[in-house]
Structures are given as C-alpha cells and as structure tokens.
Design a protein around this motif. Sequence first.
Motif, PDB file in Angstrom:
ATOM      1  N   ALA A   1      -3.021   1.563   8.968  1.00 34.63           N
ATOM      2  CA  ALA A   1      -1.672   1.866   9.434  1.00 34.63           C
ATOM      3  C   ALA A   1      -0.796   2.304   8.272  1.00 34.63           C
ATOM      4  O   ALA A   1      -1.131   2.125   7.090  1.00 34.63           O
ATOM      5  N   ALA A   2       0.358   2.855   8.619  1.00 41.50           N
ATOM      6  CA  ALA A   2       1.297   3.314   7.588  1.00 41.50           C
ATOM      7  C   ALA A   2       1.718   2.165   6.676  1.00 41.50           C
ATOM      8  O   ALA A   2       1.811   2.319   5.457  1.00 41.50           O
ATOM      9  N   ALA A   3       1.954   0.979   7.266  1.00 35.31           N
ATOM     10  CA  ALA A   3       2.376  -0.167   6.452  1.00 35.31           C
ATOM     11  C   ALA A   3       1.269  -0.616   5.518  1.00 35.31           C
ATOM     12  O   ALA A   3       1.538  -1.119   4.412  1.00 35.31           O
ATOM     13  N   THR A   4       0.017  -0.454   5.918  1.00 30.05           N
ATOM     14  CA  THR A   4      -1.107  -0.832   5.059  1.00 30.05           C
ATOM     15  C   THR A   4      -1.242   0.129   3.883  1.00 30.05           C
ATOM     16  O   THR A   4      -1.558  -0.280   2.763  1.00 30.05           O
ATOM     17  N   ILE A   5      -0.988   1.410   4.131  1.00 29.84           N
ATOM     18  CA  ILE A   5      -1.069   2.404   3.055  1.00 29.84           C
ATOM     19  C   ILE A   5      -0.094   2.062   1.938  1.00 29.84           C
ATOM     20  O   ILE A   5      -0.403   2.236   0.745  1.00 29.84           O
ATOM     21  N   SER A   6       1.082   1.554   2.289  1.00 27.77           N
ATOM     22  CA  SER A   6       2.100   1.236   1.280  1.00 27.77           C
ATOM     23  C   SER A   6       2.001  -0.199   0.776  1.00 27.77           C
ATOM     24  O   SER A   6       2.860  -0.639   0.003  1.00 27.77           O
ATOM     25  N   ASP A   7       0.973  -0.934   1.203  1.00 26.76           N
ATOM     26  CA  ASP A   7       0.785  -2.320   0.752  1.00 26.76           C
ATOM     27  C   ASP A   7       0.010  -2.305  -0.568  1.00 26.76           C
ATOM     28  O   ASP A   7      -1.184  -2.005  -0.586  1.00 26.76           O
ATOM     29  N   PRO A   8       0.643  -2.645  -1.692  1.00 30.29           N
ATOM     30  CA  PRO A   8      -0.052  -2.532  -2.995  1.00 30.29           C
ATOM     31  C   PRO A   8      -1.191  -3.524  -3.164  1.00 30.29           C
ATOM     32  O   PRO A   8      -2.057  -3.333  -4.019  1.00 30.29           O
ATOM     33  N   ASP A   9      -1.220  -4.602  -2.362  1.00 29.13           N
ATOM     34  CA  ASP A   9      -2.258  -5.626  -2.501  1.00 29.13           C
ATOM     35  C   ASP A   9      -3.499  -5.332  -1.669  1.00 29.13           C
ATOM     36  O   ASP A   9      -4.530  -5.988  -1.842  1.00 29.13           O
ATOM     37  N   PHE A  10      -3.418  -4.356  -0.778  1.00 27.81           N
ATOM     38  CA  PHE A  10      -4.549  -4.123   0.124  1.00 27.81           C
ATOM     39  C   PHE A  10      -5.792  -3.611  -0.611  1.00 27.81           C
ATOM     40  O   PHE A  10      -6.897  -4.107  -0.356  1.00 27.81           O
ATOM     41  N   PRO A  11      -5.692  -2.632  -1.516  1.00 30.42           N
ATOM     42  CA  PRO A  11      -6.910  -2.174  -2.227  1.00 30.42           C
ATOM     43  C   PRO A  11      -7.617  -3.299  -2.966  1.00 30.42           C
ATOM     44  O   PRO A  11      -8.854  -3.372  -2.967  1.00 30.42           O
ATOM     45  N   GLU A  12      -6.855  -4.184  -3.594  1.00 27.75           N
ATOM     46  CA  GLU A  12      -7.477  -5.307  -4.301  1.00 27.75           C
ATOM     47  C   GLU A  12      -8.210  -6.216  -3.319  1.00 27.75           C
ATOM     48  O   GLU A  12      -9.302  -6.724  -3.623  1.00 27.75           O
ATOM     49  N   PHE A  13      -7.631  -6.433  -2.142  1.00 26.92           N
ATOM     50  CA  PHE A  13      -8.293  -7.232  -1.112  1.00 26.92           C
ATOM     51  C   PHE A  13      -9.625  -6.584  -0.714  1.00 26.92           C
ATOM     52  O   PHE A  13     -10.641  -7.273  -0.565  1.00 26.92           O
ATOM     53  N   VAL A  14      -9.621  -5.265  -0.551  1.00 31.32           N
ATOM     54  CA  VAL A  14     -10.851  -4.559  -0.181  1.00 31.32           C
ATOM     55  C   VAL A  14     -11.930  -4.750  -1.236  1.00 31.32           C
ATOM     56  O   VAL A  14     -13.090  -5.050  -0.913  1.00 31.32           O
ATOM     57  N   LEU A  15     -11.572  -4.618  -2.510  1.00 32.09           N
ATOM     58  CA  LEU A  15     -12.553  -4.758  -3.584  1.00 32.09           C
ATOM     59  C   LEU A  15     -13.131  -6.175  -3.616  1.00 32.09           C
ATOM     60  O   LEU A  15     -14.334  -6.361  -3.850  1.00 32.09           O
ATOM     61  N   ARG A  16     -12.292  -7.181  -3.366  1.00 35.62           N
ATOM     62  CA  ARG A  16     -12.785  -8.567  -3.335  1.00 35.62           C
ATOM     63  C   ARG A  16     -13.774  -8.772  -2.191  1.00 35.62           C
ATOM     64  O   ARG A  16     -14.793  -9.445  -2.341  1.00 35.62           O
ATOM     65  N   GLN A  17     -13.471  -8.201  -1.019  1.00 40.36           N
ATOM     66  CA  GLN A  17     -14.347  -8.367   0.139  1.00 40.36           C
ATOM     67  C   GLN A  17     -15.682  -7.637  -0.066  1.00 40.36           C
ATOM     68  O   GLN A  17     -16.732  -8.126   0.344  1.00 40.36           O
ATOM     69  N   LEU A  18     -15.649  -6.461  -0.718  1.00 36.43           N
ATOM     70  CA  LEU A  18     -16.896  -5.752  -1.022  1.00 36.43           C
ATOM     71  C   LEU A  18     -17.796  -6.598  -1.916  1.00 36.43           C
ATOM     72  O   LEU A  18     -19.014  -6.676  -1.721  1.00 36.43           O
ATOM     73  N   GLN A  19     -17.183  -7.242  -2.902  1.00 39.18           N
ATOM     74  CA  GLN A  19     -17.947  -8.101  -3.798  1.00 39.18           C
ATOM     75  C   GLN A  19     -18.434  -9.349  -3.075  1.00 39.18           C
ATOM     76  O   GLN A  19     -19.578  -9.788  -3.275  1.00 39.18           O
ATOM     77  N   ARG A  20     -17.604  -9.901  -2.220  1.00 34.25           N
ATOM     78  CA  ARG A  20     -17.972 -11.123  -1.498  1.00 34.25           C
ATOM     79  C   ARG A  20     -19.187 -10.908  -0.603  1.00 34.25           C
ATOM     80  O   ARG A  20     -20.093 -11.751  -0.565  1.00 34.25           O
ATOM     81  N   TYR A  21     -19.223  -9.788   0.115  1.00 35.60           N
ATOM     82  CA  TYR A  21     -20.308  -9.542   1.072  1.00 35.60           C
ATOM     83  C   TYR A  21     -21.422  -8.673   0.481  1.00 35.60           C
ATOM     84  O   TYR A  21     -22.364  -8.339   1.193  1.00 35.60           O
ATOM     85  N   ASP A  22     -21.280  -8.310  -0.795  1.00 36.68           N
ATOM     86  CA  ASP A  22     -22.311  -7.530  -1.499  1.00 36.68           C
ATOM     87  C   ASP A  22     -22.650  -6.253  -0.724  1.00 36.68           C
ATOM     88  O   ASP A  22     -23.819  -5.954  -0.440  1.00 36.68           O
ATOM     89  N   VAL A  23     -21.619  -5.502  -0.384  1.00 33.60           N
ATOM     90  CA  VAL A  23     -21.759  -4.246   0.349  1.00 33.60           C
ATOM     91  C   VAL A  23     -21.211  -3.126  -0.528  1.00 33.60           C
ATOM     92  O   VAL A  23     -20.128  -3.276  -1.115  1.00 33.60           O
TER      93      VAL A  23
END
Length: 511
Positions: free
Chosen positions: A359-381
């Motif tokens: 969503a538009a609000a997610t695009i402007s959320d500065p913490d969202f990319p960091e959350f994505v990187l943590r989840q990629l590492q967590r699930y080893d994907v």
Amino acid sequence: MSISSLFREFGPNVAIAAAVPTAAVLVFAIYMTRFDLQWGAFLTGILLAGILSLVDRTLRAEHLVTNYSAKLVIAQFELEREKNEREALEEQYLSAKARLQFIDEAMPFMLAYVDDQRRCRHHSRAFAAFVRLPPDRIDGRLLRDVLGHHFYSEIEHAVDEVLEARTFYVERTRRMPEGAIYHLLIQCLPRFASEGSVTGFYVVLTDITDRRHVGSGGAHGPADALQQERGEEHGAGADTLRAQEMLGDSIAERITGRKDAAQHIVSAIENDEFTLFCQLIRPLLGRDSGQPGHYEILVRLIEEEQNLLPPGAFFPLAEKHGLMPHLDRWVVEHVLKWASPRKARNTDAAREKCFVNVAAATISDPDFPEFVLRQLQRYDVPGSTLCFEMRLSDVMAQLGDAAEFARSVKTGGCRIALSDYGVDRASLNVLKHVPADFIKIDGGIVLNIVRDPVQFAKVASIGRMAKAIGVRTIGELVEDGETIARLQEADIDFAQGYGISRPRPLEGVAE
C-alpha cells in the motif's frame, strides 16, 4: 362445566361446611352419653377421625396452593424470558433491515439472492438498474430470464458449482444494448441452511471495466516534475480519494455492524483471521516458456468468505486508519512461512516469485524494508522470492519514497513490479527513478486489445520499450485465448487473469 370440575372447585368448601355441624352433633351426643363409656368412646373416635380428615384436606389444599404458586412463578419467568427474546429478535430484525436497506440502496455493486430453484428472491437497486428490469420482472423469475440466455450461459457452470456448496469467482465481459462494454467480476456465494444444505446463493456483480487507483500522501523530490506533467490531475485525484475513503469507511462499518471496525481489523491481524489466496502469472514467450510461473498474492478476510462481503471490502477502512503497513507485514511473514519448506523440497519452486502488493502507506514506511530483510533471514528464503508490487498512482504520488523503498528491498534481492502501467502519460518517467523488474499493463487496456487496434498498438509499444530496457511485461485481466494470442503478438512476457487461472488458496498450491 363438568361434574368433576365442579367437585374439584367446591369440594373443599362443602367438606368444611359439613364438618362443622357434624362435629357439633358429635360433641352433643358425647355429652348426652357421658355415663355410657362405650358410646362415648365410639363417638369420640368418630370426632377425632373427622378432625384428622379435615386436617388432611387442609394440608392437601396448602400443598396444591404451593404447587400452583410455584408454577405461576415459573410461568411468569418464562413469560419475561420470552418477552426479552422477542425484544432482542425485534432489535436484530430492525438492525438487519437497516443494513439490508443500506445494501439495497447505497452499495456500489450489484447484488441478488437466488434460491436453489434458480429464482431471484431479492435484489439491490444497482442490480435492477444494471439488468434494466422493473422489480416485478426480477423477483420470482428464473436467473436465466433476468440475465438473458446468452449472459446466463456464460456463468451457468458457476451456478452449478455454487449449488454444490462451492464459492465461485469469474470475470466476464458484457455488451450493453447501447454498445457500452462492461467487464464484470461475478461472485457466487452459497447460502447454507442450519443442517448444512445449500438453500440458495448470492450473486454479486462488480464493474471492473475502468478500475483505477488513486494514491495519497505528499510528494517530494523527482515527483515534482511528474506532477507538473500531470497538471491538475493529482489534486482532483486527492479529492476522489477522500470521497472513496469516506464511502469505504461507511460501507465497511455498516456491513460489519461494528463501530470499532478498525479495532476489528487489528484483532484479525493479531489472531490470524486473514487467509492468503494466489493467482498464477503464466509465461507466454519462448525465453520464459518451460519456466515455473509466478503468483500474485491476494489477501482475504476469512469473514468475507462467510458473509455477504466482496473480496477486499475491508481495504478502504484499513487504509483510512493507517493499518495497511501492519497487514502488509502479516502478508510478507506468512508468504515466507509458506515458501520456506516448499523451496527446500522443490527446485522449480525456488525460481517462482510471489508478487506482494504494498500500500501507499507501506511504501513510505522507513521500517518496512528492514522488517522484510529480517523475515528473509528468519525463514532462510532468498530475496528473489518476493516481488513487491506498487501501484503506479501510489509511486507517482510519492516518487521519492517509492525510489528509496525499491532501493532498500533490492539490497536483499527482492524484485519490484509496477502495476496499472500505461494509464498515465507520465508512466515512462517513473522507470527513470524506480528500477522495476516487471511492469503490469493495466487490465483496462489489455481488455480491449482484441477489438481495438489503438489499444493493441499501445500494448505492443509498451512491450518493445520494456525489452529495450530489460524489464519483463505482464498483461493483466486476461480472460480468453484471443487475448492471450494478441499478447503474444505484442511480445508480452506473462499473462494474468481468469483466462489463465482463478484465485485459489495459497496452501492448496501443489508442490
């Protein structure tokens, strides 16, 4: 009145009236025979027996009075309970009536209820306006006669499936008498009786012919040049957005019957009351043929599958209250949780991509990319599993944030897709700032490429431009083989739509 009932009513009084003079006679007789012990004892015994009999009757009468009093109290309690239940049912009826009237008069989509004999039993005003029939030619009539034989024949298989207790979604095109062409999302939702049998189904028709998305939020940086190109369109779009948000807020709260609908969505996120669907994105051309397809991820509120709600009815309210970043995080986490064991077991699955709308609000959320990187590492994907899909209107409204978002997630290997491409003359300029891997050509354009040479030329031009800069193209809203053939002629890489695959639960995707 029968003799037995008379006896039950007046018997105790007669007994008492007879006992008093009898006792007086016995007392007098005992007095007169006081010197005759045998007669005195006999008469005294009779007197005592009479007294005991009178006492017994009195006790019986008290017992009956107690029983009748208890029954009266129980009856009063039952009456009060039934009164409260009736008042509650009347309140529910009035509430349901008000909500039904709202659906009938104000909802933007067309709704009809059809029984198991395929006869229409209720319809909204929007439905009547669409089929252009008065109410007396809709209610009680066969759905075939209401929709017309040709249109009904196209969805008859959907009707057969929904009467077998399966929810069905399909997209169809209909040409109106004056020549206008409508593209419809048709949803058939079964209605179940208490014992589980299907008693009928709801038909919901949503016009998606000219589906457009309007972004929100401030713009800065390179976006200024784009806004100048677009002139007054952005300001008008903001007004439209506010109107859409107000309508979405009203619809969501009125349908759910909850004033705390925002908290209801938060609770649904926390309690996993959402479910994920997916739609196949199939490769069309030689360089991608033989490769596994990709999937666009669709999120549904479980309540939508159970109630009279169209898919995504909660989105306007979630956007209104700033809840989309929370929901997008939920989607990312659950997609990776699904993908992790799948990719470990299937080498082809490792090359699939899951297109996740943000969503538009997610695009402007500065913490969202960091959350994505943590989840990629967590699930080893690997990051290439995720392709974040941004609406072109959202990107153009906040181009600086969109460019930073794309740069941040790409550091983790994720991909970027732009949807609704081609509807704005400034679309090409966006690619200068946002490094997209895929562009999804707007379905409103793809829908018409079979019969409109101008639209086909536009799609072909987008295809040539994309290949020149190394971007893959996806045609949206593909419904039939003719459209697929034209997309292949236009050198488009992928196709998505009901002509390729209907949405299905993500958990049901085969290994």
